[in-house]
Design a protein around this motif. Structure first.
Motif, PDB file in Angstrom:
ATOM      1  N   ARG A  65       0.801  -1.230   0.000  1.00 40.22           N
ATOM      2  CA  ARG A  65       0.000   0.000   0.000  1.00 40.22           C
ATOM      3  C   ARG A  65       0.830   1.274   0.000  1.00 40.22           C
ATOM      4  N   HIS A  66       1.999   1.231   0.625  1.00 41.61           N
ATOM      5  CA  HIS A  66       2.722   2.482   0.862  1.00 41.61           C
ATOM      6  C   HIS A  66       4.124   2.496   0.263  1.00 41.61           C
ATOM      7  N   ALA A  67       4.532   3.697  -0.161  1.00 37.75           N
ATOM      8  CA  ALA A  67       5.910   3.910  -0.590  1.00 37.75           C
ATOM      9  C   ALA A  67       6.366   5.256  -0.052  1.00 37.75           C
ATOM     10  N   LEU A  68       7.660   5.434   0.059  1.00 34.78           N
ATOM     11  CA  LEU A  68       8.201   6.727   0.475  1.00 34.78           C
ATOM     12  C   LEU A  68       8.599   7.507  -0.771  1.00 34.78           C
ATOM     13  N   LEU A  69       8.372   8.814  -0.722  1.00 38.93           N
ATOM     14  CA  LEU A  69       8.701   9.664  -1.861  1.00 38.93           C
ATOM     15  C   LEU A  69       9.383  10.921  -1.349  1.00 38.93           C
ATOM     16  N   MET A  70      10.516  11.287  -1.965  1.00 38.91           N
ATOM     17  CA  MET A  70      11.191  12.510  -1.520  1.00 38.91           C
ATOM     18  C   MET A  70      10.664  13.692  -2.331  1.00 38.91           C
ATOM     19  N   LEU A  71      10.239  14.732  -1.618  1.00 42.62           N
ATOM     20  CA  LEU A  71       9.683  15.917  -2.285  1.00 42.62           C
ATOM     21  C   LEU A  71      10.819  16.822  -2.744  1.00 42.62           C
ATOM     22  N   PRO A  72      10.571  17.657  -3.745  1.00 43.70           N
ATOM     23  CA  PRO A  72      11.619  18.591  -4.156  1.00 43.70           C
ATOM     24  C   PRO A  72      11.980  19.489  -2.972  1.00 43.70           C
ATOM     25  N   PRO A  73      13.256  19.785  -2.777  1.00 38.04           N
ATOM     26  CA  PRO A  73      13.630  20.608  -1.635  1.00 38.04           C
ATOM     27  C   PRO A  73      13.034  22.012  -1.731  1.00 38.04           C
ATOM     28  N   GLU A  74      12.714  22.585  -0.557  1.00 34.76           N
ATOM     29  CA  GLU A  74      12.208  23.948  -0.535  1.00 34.76           C
ATOM     30  C   GLU A  74      13.373  24.918  -0.442  1.00 34.76           C
ATOM     31  N   ALA A  75      13.200  26.083  -1.075  1.00 35.02           N
ATOM     32  CA  ALA A  75      14.282  27.061  -1.088  1.00 35.02           C
ATOM     33  C   ALA A  75      14.402  27.748   0.266  1.00 35.02           C
ATOM     34  N   LYS A  76      15.624  27.885   0.755  1.00 31.65           N
ATOM     35  CA  LYS A  76      15.878  28.615   1.988  1.00 31.65           C
ATOM     36  C   LYS A  76      16.168  30.064   1.631  1.00 31.65           C
ATOM     37  N   GLU A  77      16.972  30.242   0.618  1.00 35.43           N
ATOM     38  CA  GLU A  77      17.257  31.592   0.137  1.00 35.43           C
ATOM     39  C   GLU A  77      17.646  31.496  -1.326  1.00 35.43           C
TER      40      GLU A  77
END
Lengths: 428, 265
Positions: free
Chosen positions: A312-324
């Motif tokens: 049922r489940h998988a892990l997915l890495m999201l695009p990194p969010e910008a810090k600056e």
């Protein structure tokens, strides 16, 4: 309210009449919108907007000076007119708060101007109603001048100045976007989405830099491909210092690579153009199952690499969010000067009367973006608006200093309801 | 992933405040009042310590998410209730404000937030802290005024309304309105730095403006007809509903998707 005691339109005008005026202006405004053909209110640009506002202010001032004690002027400076004009203007603001502006709309609504209310007639007319009552009551408190009225004058005149300058100045406001690219030389044109403008300055992007947060890893429903409540607990940061307990799984990030290359099912550290982040995760379920493997973030050049946990489940890495993110640029002005500077979010740079803002970048490339989107803003009325804002600041400080400004004790207020009811003759 | 030890801090504060309220209610002895006051202070100190710890561990001001604003709100509400109680001895006001502060802590206990350090670049500004803190402080003061309104409406129904009740509301509204004005104007000045324009009728801005207007109407009508208590009480209550829409209700409106103020993905 009042009309129980006095018939409509019998002087002095009070709430009923004031609200009828406000509703009438809204109706007339929408009729004008419907009739089309007429220029919209917000389209008076320099110097017509200055002339319009001077004429309006002069009309109000002359009316006040000459007809100060006539019924209509007494009405304009009364609390019922103030309240009704605030309510009428607020009604338009409420419409804006509920109806998405700039959105696609079916014809009758579009024809009424519902998609662009700020430049519509009902908005403009109710604003004029508000500005007329505000200015008249300010004049009333200013002549003769008394120090104790200073807070009142600052509050009311400040609001008048800020609204007026903001409204008429919107026609002179220019907000353009300029796309600059590394290695492509200076750009001297910008556009507002409809039209391209030649600018009095040129900007060359020397380097676009970005810093990113450690990306988050989310739980994905394998059947639907959707993330599980991404804003809630099914999300954790790919930080090796953290552990997470989600849906019976105990999760640990063993290794994190901010930029990586992939070979089969494993990832290795590499810093090539377009490389994305990846993490090696150890997942243990309460029932004894255990999964260890790599999960990789995707971008414009790399596909996502999920890690399957169970059926049922998988892990997915999201695009990194910008810090600056920031653009190192050279700005060339028409007068031949060159300014080397860095434009950051929240830190615009001013050149030739234009403010240059860091707006965006190519988000599909993330840290590898070679382009930067700048916003160029020119707002000649800004100092006037700020004058109004600072007057309101001072007025608010005055309010804080005095606390409750009304000097009506409860007993006094109850004792003379009859006098209070004669709104127009009330000398506050 | 959950806020560091939040349940421990929150429970400690809740216990201290509950004990203080119980002592206040049960006893009229002065010594006990001192202890009760001390307990209110302890609860406040516990929560203040938590906020500082959270701030340090997040490496950013903990004022981005709704849960974080609820945290500040509950501290400010408790603080304001305490100050007003010390100043005017309104026991009921301390009870209501501590009750509401506790309620907001319970909401946060029921909805633990993820441990999230990210702060989008537009929020990284010297304006961030003053803008939000001033607003939350104003919200807490105005929540106080709405508590007065609810009490007034109830008393009015029972036919024993005292006009002096509204005087307390007036004080709260005046100070709260001044802070609301600061928050609004700070926001405008910041928006100019961050987004290029001071006012864009973003849905959150529009509702913040409506909130400001609602209290503006209260102040004007209160000044115009001081004797119409019933209307004023209802105006106060209604204004607070608008405030709640501006604070979080706006996220659920159809206009929310166009807002730059929705920071929680």
């Amino acid at each position: 309210m009042e009309h129980k005691e006095a018939p409509m339109w019998e002087r002095p005008w009070s709430f009923a009449e004031s609200f009828v005026v406000g509703a009438g202006l809204v109706l007339v405004g929408f009729s004008l919108e419907w009739a089309n053909g007429l220029a919209r209110m917000a389209e008076l640009s320099w110097p017509a907007n200055l002339q319009a506002i001077l004429i309006f202010a002069m009309l109000v001032a002359v009316n006040f000076a000459v007809f100060r004690h006539r019924p209509w002027t007494l009405w304009l400076m009364s609390v019922p007119a103030a309240i009704a004009s605030i309510v009428a203007f607020t009604f338009m603001a409420l419409l804006m708060g509920l109806v998405p502006q700039g959105a696609a709309m079916s014809e009758p609504w579009r024809r009424l101007g519902m998609d662009s209310l700020t430049s519509s007639w009902p908005f403009g007319l109710t604003m004029l109603y508000l500005l007329a009552t505000l200015l008249t009551v300010t004049l009333k408190r200013s002549f003769p001048f008394r120090w104790r009225n200073l807070g009142f004058i600052l509050n009311h005149l400040g609001l008048w100045v800020a609204i007026t300058a903001g409204a008429v100045g919107s026609a002179d406001l220019q907000r353009l976007s300029m796309v600059v690219e590394e290695g492509k030389g200076p750009v001297w044109y910008a556009d507002d989405g409809k039209q391209i403008f030649e600018m009095p300055l040129a900007i060359e992007l020397l380097d676009f830099e970005i810093e990113e947060y450690v990306p988050k890893i989310a739980f994905m429903d394998v059947a639907t491909g959707e993330l599980l409540e991404p804003q809630n607990q099914h999300l954790f940061s790919a930080d090796t210092a953290l552990r997470a307990e989600i849906l019976g799984w105990s999760l640990r990030v063993l290794e994190f690579l901010p930029t990586s290359g992939r070979m089969g099912e494993t990832f290795f550290n590499i810093n090539d153009f377009g490389s994305a982040a990846a993490a090696r995760v150890l997942a243990r379920h309460a029932d004894g199952r255990q999964v260890e493997g790599w999960v990789g973030a995707g971008n414009a050049l790399n596909p996502y690499h999920p890690l399957r946990l169970d059926e049922r489940h998988a892990l997915l890495m999201l695009p990194p969010e910008a810090k600056e993110f920031r653009s190192k640029v050279s700005i060339f002005t028409a007068s031949g000067e060159r300014l080397d500077t860095t434009v950051r979010v929240n830190q615009p740079v001013v050149a030739e009367g234009w403010s240059v803002y860091q707006l965006s970048y190519d988000e599909t490339y993330g840290r590898w973006s070679a382009i930067s989107v700048l916003e160029l803003v020119r707002d000649p009325w800004l100092p006037v608006v700020y004058t109004g804002i600072y007057m309101m600041f001072a007025g608010a400080l005055y309010m804080l200093w005095l606390g409750k400004g009304m000097k009506i004790s409860p007993a006094e207020g109850d004792a003379k309801p009859e006098q209070a009811r004669q709104g127009q003759s009330e000398q506050a | 992933m959950i806020w560091i030890n939040f349940p421990a801090y929150a429970l400690a504060a809740l216990v201290a405040w509950s004990l203080a309220l119980a002592m206040n209610r049960l006893s009229r002895v002065r010594g006990n009042t001192l202890i009760a006051n001390g307990l209110v202070g302890v609860g406040l100190a516990v929560m203040a310590t938590f906020v500082v710890t959270l701030w340090l561990s997040l490496d950013r001001p903990p004022i981005r998410t709704l849960g974080e604003t609820r945290l500040w709100y509950s501290i400010f509400l408790a603080g304001i209730g305490f100050v007003i109680y010390l100043r005017w001895r309104h026991k009921w006001f301390l009870e209501y404000s501590l009750g509401m502060a506790g309620l907001f802590l319970l909401v946060n206990l029921a909805h633990p937030e993820t441990y999230d350090k990210t702060l989008m670049p537009a929020l990284q500004s010297p304006w961030f802290v003053p803008h939000v803190v001033v607003y939350i402080f104003a919200y807490a003061l105005l929540a106080g005024s709405s508590l007065v309104a609810i009490k007034g409406i109830w008393e009015n129904r029972l036919g024993r309304f005292q006009p002096s009740t509204l005087a307390l509301a007036d004080n709260l509204v005046y100070v709260g309105f001044a802070f609301l004005t600061f928050g609004l104007l700070f926001g405008a000045l910041w928006a100019k730095e961050a987004w290029g324009h001071y006012w864009t009728w973003d849905p959150k801005e529009t509702w913040a403006f409506l909130t400001w207007i609602a209290y503006l109407l209260y102040i004007h009508h209160r000044h115009h007809k001081p004797a119409e208590h019933r209307l004023h009480l209802w105006l106060l209550g209604l204004s607070f509903v608008v405030l709640l829409v501006a604070w979080f209700g706006v996220n659920y409106l159809p206009t929310a998707q166009y807002s730059v103020h929705t920071y929680t993905n």
